[in-house]
Design an enzyme around this catalytic site. Structure first.
Site, PDB file in Angstrom:
ATOM      1  N   ARG A  76       0.780  -1.326   0.021  1.00 17.15           N
ATOM      2  CA  ARG A  76      -0.255   0.247  -0.095  1.00 17.15           C
ATOM      3  C   ARG A  76       1.157   1.085  -0.405  1.00 17.15           C
ATOM      4  O   ARG A  76       1.438   1.361   1.318  1.00 17.15           O
ATOM      5  CB  ARG A  76      -0.514   0.104   1.180  1.00 17.15           C
ATOM      6  CG  ARG A  76      -1.234   1.340   1.177  1.00 17.15           C
ATOM      7  CD  ARG A  76      -2.779   0.752   2.618  1.00 17.15           C
ATOM      8  NE  ARG A  76      -2.996   2.297   2.816  1.00 17.15           N
ATOM      9  CZ  ARG A  76      -3.674   3.367   3.420  1.00 17.15           C
ATOM     10  NH1 ARG A  76      -2.726   2.899   4.667  1.00 17.15           N
ATOM     11  NH2 ARG A  76      -3.942   4.784   3.427  1.00 17.15           N
ATOM     12  N   HIS A 120      -2.881  10.649   0.600  1.00 18.22           N
ATOM     13  CA  HIS A 120      -2.114  10.889   1.950  1.00 18.22           C
ATOM     14  C   HIS A 120      -1.977  11.703   2.616  1.00 18.22           C
ATOM     15  O   HIS A 120      -0.311  11.975   2.950  1.00 18.22           O
ATOM     16  CB  HIS A 120      -1.344   9.728   2.027  1.00 18.22           C
ATOM     17  CG  HIS A 120      -1.113   8.763   3.284  1.00 18.22           C
ATOM     18  ND1 HIS A 120      -0.982   7.385   3.871  1.00 18.22           N
ATOM     19  CD2 HIS A 120      -0.313   9.521   4.611  1.00 18.22           C
ATOM     20  CE1 HIS A 120      -0.603   7.277   5.587  1.00 18.22           C
ATOM     21  NE2 HIS A 120      -0.030   8.301   5.190  1.00 18.22           N
ATOM     22  N   GLU A 165      -7.364   8.451   6.345  1.00 14.29           N
ATOM     23  CA  GLU A 165      -7.031   9.163   8.213  1.00 14.29           C
ATOM     24  C   GLU A 165      -7.871  10.621   7.461  1.00 14.29           C
ATOM     25  O   GLU A 165      -6.842  11.449   8.631  1.00 14.29           O
ATOM     26  CB  GLU A 165      -5.388   8.594   9.371  1.00 14.29           C
ATOM     27  CG  GLU A 165      -5.658   7.916   8.864  1.00 14.29           C
ATOM     28  CD  GLU A 165      -4.163   8.100   9.844  1.00 14.29           C
ATOM     29  OE1 GLU A 165      -3.503   9.037  10.039  1.00 14.29           O
ATOM     30  OE2 GLU A 165      -3.511   6.315   9.987  1.00 14.29           O
ATOM     31  N   ASN A 290      -7.102   1.822   9.904  1.00 18.87           N
ATOM     32  CA  ASN A 290      -6.005   2.151  10.549  1.00 18.87           C
ATOM     33  C   ASN A 290      -6.051   2.063  11.983  1.00 18.87           C
ATOM     34  O   ASN A 290      -6.941   2.475  12.712  1.00 18.87           O
ATOM     35  CB  ASN A 290      -5.211   2.867  10.230  1.00 18.87           C
ATOM     36  CG  ASN A 290      -4.815   3.223   8.686  1.00 18.87           C
ATOM     37  OD1 ASN A 290      -5.357   2.232   7.813  1.00 18.87           O
ATOM     38  ND2 ASN A 290      -4.535   4.657   8.283  1.00 18.87           N
ATOM     39  N   TYR A 292      -3.643   1.732  16.047  1.00 15.35           N
ATOM     40  CA  TYR A 292      -2.766   1.903  17.330  1.00 15.35           C
ATOM     41  C   TYR A 292      -3.197   1.254  18.264  1.00 15.35           C
ATOM     42  O   TYR A 292      -2.640   0.529  18.751  1.00 15.35           O
ATOM     43  CB  TYR A 292      -2.065   3.213  16.475  1.00 15.35           C
ATOM     44  CG  TYR A 292      -1.109   3.158  14.920  1.00 15.35           C
ATOM     45  CD1 TYR A 292       0.092   3.010  14.426  1.00 15.35           C
ATOM     46  CD2 TYR A 292      -1.975   3.658  13.986  1.00 15.35           C
ATOM     47  CE1 TYR A 292       0.198   2.669  13.453  1.00 15.35           C
ATOM     48  CE2 TYR A 292      -1.421   3.697  13.009  1.00 15.35           C
ATOM     49  CZ  TYR A 292      -0.171   3.404  12.744  1.00 15.35           C
ATOM     50  OH  TYR A 292       0.303   3.297  11.435  1.00 15.35           O
ATOM     51  N   GLU A 350      -3.608  -0.050   8.233  1.00 15.02           N
ATOM     52  CA  GLU A 350      -2.166   0.342   8.920  1.00 15.02           C
ATOM     53  C   GLU A 350      -1.969  -0.477  10.706  1.00 15.02           C
ATOM     54  O   GLU A 350      -3.524  -0.125  11.001  1.00 15.02           O
ATOM     55  CB  GLU A 350      -1.658   1.579   9.443  1.00 15.02           C
ATOM     56  CG  GLU A 350      -1.517   2.704   7.654  1.00 15.02           C
ATOM     57  CD  GLU A 350      -1.245   3.583   7.780  1.00 15.02           C
ATOM     58  OE1 GLU A 350      -1.015   4.084   8.958  1.00 15.02           O
ATOM     59  OE2 GLU A 350      -1.445   4.973   7.039  1.00 15.02           O
TER      60      GLU A 350
HETATM   61  O1  IFM Z   1       2.844   7.284   9.479  1.00 13.14           O
HETATM   62  C1  IFM Z   1       1.925   7.039   9.703  1.00 13.14           C
HETATM   63  C2  IFM Z   1       0.537   7.432   8.789  1.00 13.14           C
HETATM   64  O2  IFM Z   1       1.136   8.606   8.090  1.00 13.14           O
HETATM   65  C3  IFM Z   1      -0.406   7.560   8.552  1.00 13.14           C
HETATM   66  N1  IFM Z   1      -1.312   7.001  10.038  1.00 13.14           N
HETATM   67  C4  IFM Z   1      -0.554   6.674  11.206  1.00 13.14           C
HETATM   68  C5  IFM Z   1       1.175   6.437  10.724  1.00 13.14           C
HETATM   69  C6  IFM Z   1       2.235   6.512  12.419  1.00 13.14           C
HETATM   70  O3  IFM Z   1       1.981   7.955  12.770  1.00 13.14           O
END
Ligand code: IFM
Length: 447
Positions: A76, A120, A165, A290, A292, A350
């Protein structure tokens, strides 16, 4: 628990401004991020920029060889809008499109599926000059760009994400001012979010009309948990969730914004034309998520915005971003998304962690914390699939250490270490680990 399906797609992700370097090469125009980084008064905390980054613009063949060596099945990446349309609209720069065409061909030759993100975060500076995402017409400019790109690459790219995002674009770029264009103006947030969502819907239509298949949106979801059962903490948690998560998914899937947004923005909340929601709700082929971390929410009347504050769990482990490691939230959010919005193929577009890798005496960096992060999140993902969520693929963030926006090069998310002095790439232990997971179809993921 069952294993991963045979056709589950294993990949890694990057984005243009974070890895490519040479942002003005071969006739490209500047982006807002190029300008933001070079501004004397704003820009990343560390005063770094993407001028060189990983030099992927020139070294993409070497990087594709690395991907092939690791056994990645999909990659990606994002396209730089201002390489292709230097002024953001009108004149096409053929060298920009040719570059991405070569990248796509090289991926296909290596047996790796290309998944392209159209936006992006690097907006052509010329469009920023006209208001950027605050300008209602920016959605149409984006759809024209999507049409041109999909017309050229749509026969070979196997999946398309319109936006990456949108919450970060609105929140960091227009509320916090830590990302380009560096505005700190709450009233801009709903306008920018709405125009991004319109842009997404219009790009789905334009991309399909140009022959592209398999299109979707990528959102970052951060589940919100209350710090207590007090009614005010529960209400604050609903507001925080509406702002970060449902602000984007409700209009796309349900045709309306969450009611909490009017409460949060007060007099800044606009009336939106009803017809816009038809465009925003254009059906998608997949949803990209995504993930985290999660956060804990507390009612906080003194907060500058929205009357809540976000906290991290006091003792659970955190990454170098100060983000709590909490894989359970990935399971929870996937189950919740499917329950609220119905069945749609989901890609984890992500997931990953920033850690300062301990220096290795010889050989590959031994990033054991990242290995554990990947392992625990893949198990959490499999748990959601076992509970019936339709997840079709997983993309580790990131293939390479890269330019982490306002943090410059200080935060390392890569499976592959990059020495930014020499640009030498060295796969870390996590790259080998992920490679083994892929080759075994997930069977090596011992719980
Ligand atoms: O690096 C970023 C990415 O550009 C978008 N999602 C989160 C990642 C980590 O912060």
């Amino acid at each position: 628990m069952s294993g991963f399906p045979k056709d589950f797609l294993w990949g890694a992700a990057t984005s243009a401004y974070q890895i490519e370097g040479s942002p003005l090469a071969d006739g490209a125009g500047p982006s807002n991020w190029h300008r933001f980084c070079h501004a004397a008064t704003a820009g990343p905390l560390l005063h770094e920029n993407g001028d060189v980054a990983c030099d992927h613009y020139h070294r993409y063949r070497e990087d594709i060889a690395l991907m092939k060596d690791l056994g990645l099945q999909a990659y990606r990446f994002s396209l730089s809008w201002s390489r292709i349309l230097p002024e953001g609209r009108g004149r096409v720069n053929p060298a920009g499109l040719d570059h991405y065409s070569r990248l796509v061909d090289a991926l296909l030759e290596a047996g790796i599926q290309p998944l392209a993100t159209l936006y992006h975060w690097d907006l052509p500076a010329a469009l920023d000059d006209q208001g950027g995402w605050l300008h209602r017409d920016c959605a149409g400019w984006f759809a024209d760009y999507a049409h041109r790109v999909c017309g050229r690459l749509g026969d070979r790219v196997t999946g398309w994400a319109t936006l990456n995002e949108p919450w970060v674009v609105a929140h960091e770029g227009h509320l916090q001012g830590t990302h380009a264009p560096g505005h700190a103006c709450p009233g801009e947030v709903p306008i920018v979010s709405h125009n991004l969502l319109r842009a997404h819907g219009m790009a789905l239509q334009a991309g399909r009309a140009a022959g592209a298949r398999n299109l979707g949106l990528v959102v970052n979801l951060e589940p919100k948990y209350p710090v207590s059962d007090r009614p005010e903490d529960l209400a604050a948690t609903r507001r925080a969730d509406a702002y970060m998560n449902r602000q984007y998914l409700d209009p796309v899937f349900l045709g309306r914004y969450p009611a909490e947004l009017a409460e949060i923005f007060g007099a800044d909340w606009p009336e939106f034309p009803e017809d816009d929601f038809k465009v925003i709700g254009e059906p998608m082929d997949f949803l990209g998520i995504n993930y985290y971390s999660r956060s804990l929410t507390r009612h906080d009347p003194a907060a500058a915005f929205g009357q809540w504050s976000s906290e991290r769990h006091p003792t659970n482990p955190r990454t170098d971003m100060d983000w709590e490691v909490f894989p359970q939230a990935l399971t929870d959010l996937l189950v919740d998304v499917q329950a609220r919005y119905g069945e749609i193929p989901i890609l984890i577009t992500e997931n990953g962690a920033a850690y300062t890798d301990p220096p290795s005496v010889v050989g590959e960096p031994q990033d054991r914390l990242r290995v554990e992060y990947l392992r625990s999140h893949l198990l959490a993902l499999r748990e959601a699939m076992d509970r019936g969520v339709d997840v079709r693929g997983y993309f580790a963030w990131s293939l390479l250490d890269n330019f982490e926006w306002a943090f410059g090069y200080a935060k390392r998310f890569g499976l592959v270490h990059v020495d930014f002095a020499t640009l030498k790439r060295t796969p870390k232990a996590s790259a080998r680990y992920y490679s083994d997971v892929i080759r075994s179809g997930g069977a090596t993921l011992a719980p």
